[in-house]
Design a protein around this motif. Structure first.
Motif, short mmCIF file in Angstrom:
data_model
loop_
_atom_site.label_atom_id
_atom_site.label_comp_id
_atom_site.label_asym_id
_atom_site.label_seq_id
_atom_site.Cartn_x
_atom_site.Cartn_y
_atom_site.Cartn_z
N UNK A 55 0.83 -1.21 0.00
CA UNK A 55 0.00 0.00 0.00
C UNK A 55 0.86 1.25 0.00
N UNK A 56 0.22 2.33 -0.42
CA UNK A 56 0.87 3.63 -0.36
C UNK A 56 0.56 4.31 0.97
N UNK A 57 0.31 5.61 0.93
CA UNK A 57 0.02 6.34 2.16
C UNK A 57 -1.34 5.90 2.71
N UNK A 58 -1.46 5.91 4.05
CA UNK A 58 -2.73 5.53 4.64
C UNK A 58 -2.95 6.27 5.96
N UNK A 59 -4.24 6.36 6.33
CA UNK A 59 -4.66 7.10 7.51
C UNK A 59 -5.44 6.17 8.44
N UNK A 60 -4.87 5.80 9.58
CA UNK A 60 -5.59 4.91 10.51
C UNK A 60 -6.49 5.71 11.46
N UNK A 61 -7.71 5.22 11.63
CA UNK A 61 -8.64 5.79 12.60
C UNK A 61 -9.11 4.68 13.53
N UNK A 62 -9.88 5.03 14.53
CA UNK A 62 -10.25 4.04 15.54
C UNK A 62 -11.10 2.92 14.96
N UNK A 63 -11.98 3.22 14.02
CA UNK A 63 -12.89 2.21 13.49
C UNK A 63 -12.75 1.98 11.98
N UNK A 64 -11.83 2.68 11.36
CA UNK A 64 -11.65 2.53 9.92
C UNK A 64 -10.25 3.01 9.54
N UNK A 65 -9.87 2.73 8.32
CA UNK A 65 -8.60 3.23 7.79
C UNK A 65 -8.79 3.60 6.32
#
Length: 225
Positions: free
Chosen positions: A93-103
């Motif tokens: 994968x390239x850039x990614x943004x993790x959140x508490x319930x999703x990414x």
């Protein structure tokens, strides 16, 4: 969640490895792993952020500062034996943004073209492109308009002279050739010299004075040969 997923595990891993190897050992490990990769990756990351700012403004660029960089974290990830989860994501994968319930996860680029110095470069298309159509056009690391590379085959001295952007004009001259430009510009028996000076220089005399390390006011030669 970026701190939980990336920053904190990375800081713990680095602190443990630093404590084990000491300053000299850590420096030697970094020289053998991440350091050779960092300049090229840093150029790419900077170019992507600049391209996104051109597309959506500073607000969009700011969003990228919260991203986990995926494959572009390779310099740091290569120095550690742990951090397996981050490494697995970086492999696909390239850039990614993790959140508490999703990414939010982006794909890796489908095309990447570099010159011999590992700078983004391509004459006949985007130097970097993604499957959603986002692309970066560059000439030896310098961002250029999308149509710029395709038009380089139609260069003329007149077109070069009429280009207002000094950086694009420099690229055109490099492509066209300085000797050819002088020969086709109708300069007769005169000679034209090019002197690279800082961007704040406004006058020819100021530029010549700069080459001697003095101000324009102090440049008062009694004789020139």
């Amino acid at each position: 969640m970026r701190d939980v997923v990336r920053t904190q595990p990375w800081e713990r891993a680095r602190a443990a490895l630093y404590a084990e190897l000491g300053p000299t050992g850590w420096a030697a490990l970094w020289d053998q792993t991440g350091e050779p990769l960092w300049p090229q990756v840093d150029q790419l990351v900077t170019a992507i952020r600049r391209g996104l700012a051109d597309l959506g403004g500073e607000a969009l660029r700011q969003v990228t500062l919260d991203a986990v960089l995926g494959q572009h974290d390779a310099p740091w990830l290569s120095a550690f034996d742990g951090l397996d989860g981050l490494k697995r994501v970086a492999e696909c994968a390239g850039w990614w943004w993790p959140y508490e319930r999703m990414a939010i996860i982006t794909e890796r680029p489908v095309e990447l073209h570099l010159d011999e110095l590992a700078r983004l470069h391509r004459a006949d298309g985007p130097a970097m492109s993604y499957s959603d159509g986002f692309a970066l056009h560059a000439w030896h690391g310098m961002p250029v308009p999308a149509e710029f590379g395709a038009s380089m085959g139609d260069l003329t001295p007149e077109r070069i002279r009429n280009e207002d952007n000094a950086e694009l004009r420099r690229v055109m001259l490099e492509r066209f050739g300085y000797d050819r430009y002088l020969a086709e510009s109708g300069d007769g028996t005169s000679r034209t010299y090019f002197l690279r000076v800082p961007p704040w220089v406004q006058r020819a005399r100021e530029g010549v004075a700069w080459t001697f390390g003095i101000t324009e006011e102090d440049y008062r030669p009694e004789r020139e040969t």
